[in-house]
Scaffold this motif. Structure first.
Motif, short mmCIF file in Angstrom:
data_model
loop_
_atom_site.label_atom_id
_atom_site.label_comp_id
_atom_site.label_asym_id
_atom_site.label_seq_id
_atom_site.Cartn_x
_atom_site.Cartn_y
_atom_site.Cartn_z
N VAL A 35 10.95 142.25 71.05
CA VAL A 35 10.93 140.81 70.87
C VAL A 35 12.20 140.40 70.14
N VAL A 36 12.97 139.51 70.75
CA VAL A 36 14.21 139.01 70.18
C VAL A 36 14.04 137.52 69.91
N ASP A 37 14.32 137.12 68.69
CA ASP A 37 14.15 135.71 68.32
C ASP A 37 15.46 135.20 67.73
N CYS A 38 15.96 134.09 68.23
CA CYS A 38 17.19 133.54 67.69
C CYS A 38 17.19 132.04 67.89
N HIS A 39 18.02 131.38 67.15
CA HIS A 39 18.21 129.94 67.27
C HIS A 39 19.67 129.69 67.64
N GLY A 40 19.87 128.84 68.63
CA GLY A 40 21.23 128.50 69.02
C GLY A 40 21.86 129.48 69.97
N CYS A 41 21.07 130.43 70.52
CA CYS A 41 21.65 131.37 71.48
C CYS A 41 21.13 131.05 72.87
N LEU A 42 21.80 131.58 73.88
CA LEU A 42 21.43 131.38 75.27
C LEU A 42 21.16 132.73 75.90
N THR A 43 20.27 132.77 76.88
CA THR A 43 19.98 134.01 77.58
C THR A 43 20.06 133.75 79.07
N ASP A 44 20.19 134.85 79.84
CA ASP A 44 20.17 134.71 81.29
C ASP A 44 19.21 135.74 81.87
N ASP A 45 19.13 135.76 83.20
CA ASP A 45 18.15 136.62 83.86
C ASP A 45 18.48 138.10 83.70
N ASP A 46 19.72 138.43 83.37
CA ASP A 46 20.10 139.82 83.15
C ASP A 46 19.81 140.27 81.73
N GLY A 47 19.22 139.39 80.92
CA GLY A 47 18.90 139.78 79.56
C GLY A 47 20.06 139.71 78.60
N ARG A 48 21.10 139.04 78.98
CA ARG A 48 22.24 138.90 78.08
C ARG A 48 21.97 137.77 77.10
N VAL A 49 22.47 137.95 75.90
CA VAL A 49 22.37 136.93 74.86
C VAL A 49 23.77 136.42 74.57
N ARG A 50 23.92 135.10 74.41
CA ARG A 50 25.24 134.54 74.15
C ARG A 50 25.15 133.49 73.06
N PHE A 51 26.05 133.60 72.10
CA PHE A 51 26.24 132.55 71.10
C PHE A 51 27.51 131.80 71.46
N ASP A 52 27.40 130.49 71.65
CA ASP A 52 28.59 129.65 71.81
C ASP A 52 28.91 129.01 70.47
N LEU A 53 30.12 129.21 69.99
CA LEU A 53 30.48 128.68 68.68
C LEU A 53 30.70 127.18 68.77
N VAL A 54 30.14 126.44 67.84
CA VAL A 54 30.33 124.99 67.78
C VAL A 54 30.80 124.62 66.39
N GLY A 55 31.41 123.43 66.28
CA GLY A 55 31.99 123.00 65.01
C GLY A 55 30.94 122.70 63.95
N ASP A 56 31.42 122.52 62.72
CA ASP A 56 30.52 122.24 61.61
C ASP A 56 29.86 120.87 61.74
N GLY A 57 30.52 119.94 62.45
CA GLY A 57 29.96 118.61 62.63
C GLY A 57 29.11 118.55 63.88
N SER A 58 28.96 117.34 64.39
CA SER A 58 28.14 117.15 65.59
C SER A 58 28.90 117.52 66.86
N SER A 59 30.20 117.68 66.77
CA SER A 59 31.02 117.97 67.95
C SER A 59 30.83 119.41 68.37
N ASP A 60 30.97 119.66 69.68
CA ASP A 60 30.89 121.03 70.18
C ASP A 60 32.26 121.70 70.22
N THR A 61 33.25 121.11 69.60
CA THR A 61 34.57 121.70 69.51
C THR A 61 34.80 122.21 68.09
N LEU A 62 35.73 123.14 67.96
CA LEU A 62 36.01 123.74 66.66
C LEU A 62 37.27 123.14 66.07
#
Length: 485
Positions: A35-62
């Motif tokens: 069992v894998v539990d995370c917040h803010g990560c994405l998964t796909d059908d191959d079971g890969r986990v991905r974290f996309d880095l987002v900025g400290d504010g509301s923007s999705d840019t760094l």
């Protein structure tokens, strides 16, 4: 053994098999729930986990200085299990991934470096169930926490603007029963993975790198009429225009190798802007006899151009700088080298102009007057009866810089060289403040010391009119600042 994926809050499975043969015996297959539990990560059908880095504010840019912590917990059910974490190779190039500094921590075990570097390092897997000293994660144990801390440094080059990156990985589980710990490492499914290819090529004095192209970002605030000429190398003995065009502030422009048989750039590029900013005079050394990297700025003290990208003659990307701007710390080579080799003398880090040591190739001045002035610089030349113009006439405003460049001025004394003559005159031919020195004569034979920080002339308040902010000697590279002498 079955490679398993990881899904947020969901169970995935690994089934036991064994490569060894046990005649007349039947092996039972045990089941492992992961069992894998995370917040803010994405998964796909191959079971890969991905974290996309987002900025400290509301923007999705760094932005420079942004940082964050990603947490993921892993637990097992049904049977004790060994766990491995494995990454895949980042894209090449991955400029933002190489810029982000990160640390991946599991228990007492950690891996640190650039985000892309961690992905490259862990492509062959990391055992994580024994990170606290006890192998095999038991269903009765608390979950195993994986922590990724990251930060985008304040010194990140402007060239990564608009880039994106991520942290991608898989989790693999194998039940501990029937496989002794001494044989556990053989179960690492990532062990045979191919190492990631080198993400970039280093342009430095211990490499054979030949630069085929540079993309420069123009840092001026207004449109500039930019001309780039090359000197040195088989295609640029007498100076070759390798770029000419109008460039808006913030835009980038491409400089390519030109007419050389192997497509390399000339060893020295002279970048001049005669546009509205009135700032000019950058020299870029491209032979890799000293480091050249993405993120370097020119001139170093008042940057007007930044290396946004660079490639070798084979099209491979050249690495980004690991330090804040190498700038003008790039010495000249002998531009009359007929074989075109990128040989380098092991000399000091800077050159001294004084007591007869060396000659001056060029000097960069800052204009300290208040009112705009049209400035022209001439230098004496042995042989011809008249001197040579080494800058202008061109308009400059208070605080602007300009380069008196003697690279194309042949001198016959001291064995012959291209550079500034015995005396150089800086003249205001139009405009300027009332009461300033309209002509300033500077003795540039190096019989008297000249260093970065020297000042000349008088402004309307009695202070200096020009300051030396950079220079290049004919043998030893950049002109020294006083503390380096």
């Amino acid at each position: 053994m079955g490679a398993v994926g990881a899904a947020s809050g969901a169970g995935t499975f690994a089934y036991f098999t064994d490569e060894e043969s046990f005649p007349d015996n039947t092996l039972g297959a045990g089941k492992v729930d992961v069992v894998v539990d995370c917040h803010g990560c994405l998964t796909d059908d191959d079971g890969r986990v991905r974290f996309d880095l987002v900025g400290d504010g509301s923007s999705d840019t760094l932005d420079r200085g942004d940082h964050g912590t990603e947490r993921l917990s892993v637990s097992v059910q049904t049977n004790p299990a060994r766990l491995w974490l494995g990454t895949d190779c980042p894209p090449a190039p991955d400029p933002l991934g190489d810029a982000v500094r990160a640390e991946l921590t599991v228990g007492t075990r950690s891996v640190s470096g650039s985000l892309a570097g961690i992905r490259r390092e862990l492509v062959t897997g990391l055992r994580i169930d024994d990170a606290d000293g006890s192998p095999c994660l038991d269903p009765s144990d608390d979950s195993l926490e994986i922590v990724l801390d990251w930060e985008l440094p304040q010194t990140t080059p402007q060239s990564v603007e608009g880039e994106s990156t991520s942290f991608d990985f898989q989790v693999y589980a194998e039940q501990c029963r029937h496989v002794p710990e001494i044989d556990a490492e053989r179960s690492n499914p990532f062990a045979g993975a191919a190492r990631c290819p080198d993400p970039c090529v280093v342009c430095a004095d211990d490499t054979d790198t030949k630069v085929g192209s540079l993309t420069l970002k123009y840092l001026g605030s207004e449109t500039g009429d930019i001309v780039v000429t090359g000197r040195g190398g088989p295609q640029a003995k007498d100076g070759t225009v390798v770029f000419s065009g109008s460039v808006d502030g913030g835009d980038s422009f491409l400089i390519e190798g030109g007419d050389a048989d192997d497509g390399r750039l000339p060893r020295n590029l002279y970048v001049d802007d005669s546009g509205a900013t009135g700032v000019a005079g950058a020299k870029i050394h491209t032979s890799c006899s000293v480091p050249l990297a993405v993120g370097d700025v020119f001139p170093e003290r008042d940057p007007l151009y930044e290396v946004a990208a660079a490639t070798t003659i084979d099209g491979e990307p050249i690495c980004a700088s690991t330090e804040e701007g190498d700038g003008d710390d790039h010495p000249d080579e002998d531009e009359n080298d007929e074989d075109g080799d990128d040989d380098r003398d092991d000399g000091p880090d800077c050159g001294v102009c004084g007591d007869g040591n060396g000659r001056l190739r060029d000097l960069t001045f800052r204009y300290l007057g208040d009112a705009n002035a049209t400035i022209e610089v001439t230098t004496t030349q042995t042989g011809p009866s008249t001197g040579a113009t080494v800058f202008g006439p061109a308009d400059r405003g208070g605080g602007d810089v300009f380069v008196a460049d003697g690279a194309g001025v042949a001198q016959t004394h001291d064995g012959g060289f291209d550079g500034l003559g015995q005396n150089t005159t800086v003249a205001i031919v139009d405009g300027g403040d009332a009461g300033v020195s309209t002509e300033v004569d500077i003795h540039t034979s190096c019989s008297d010391p000249i260093a970065v920080g020297n000042t000349y002339g008088t402004d309307d308040d009695g202070g200096p009119l020009y300051e030396v902010v950079a220079g290049t000697t004919t043998r030893d590279g950049p002109l020294c600042v006083p503390e380096d002498i």
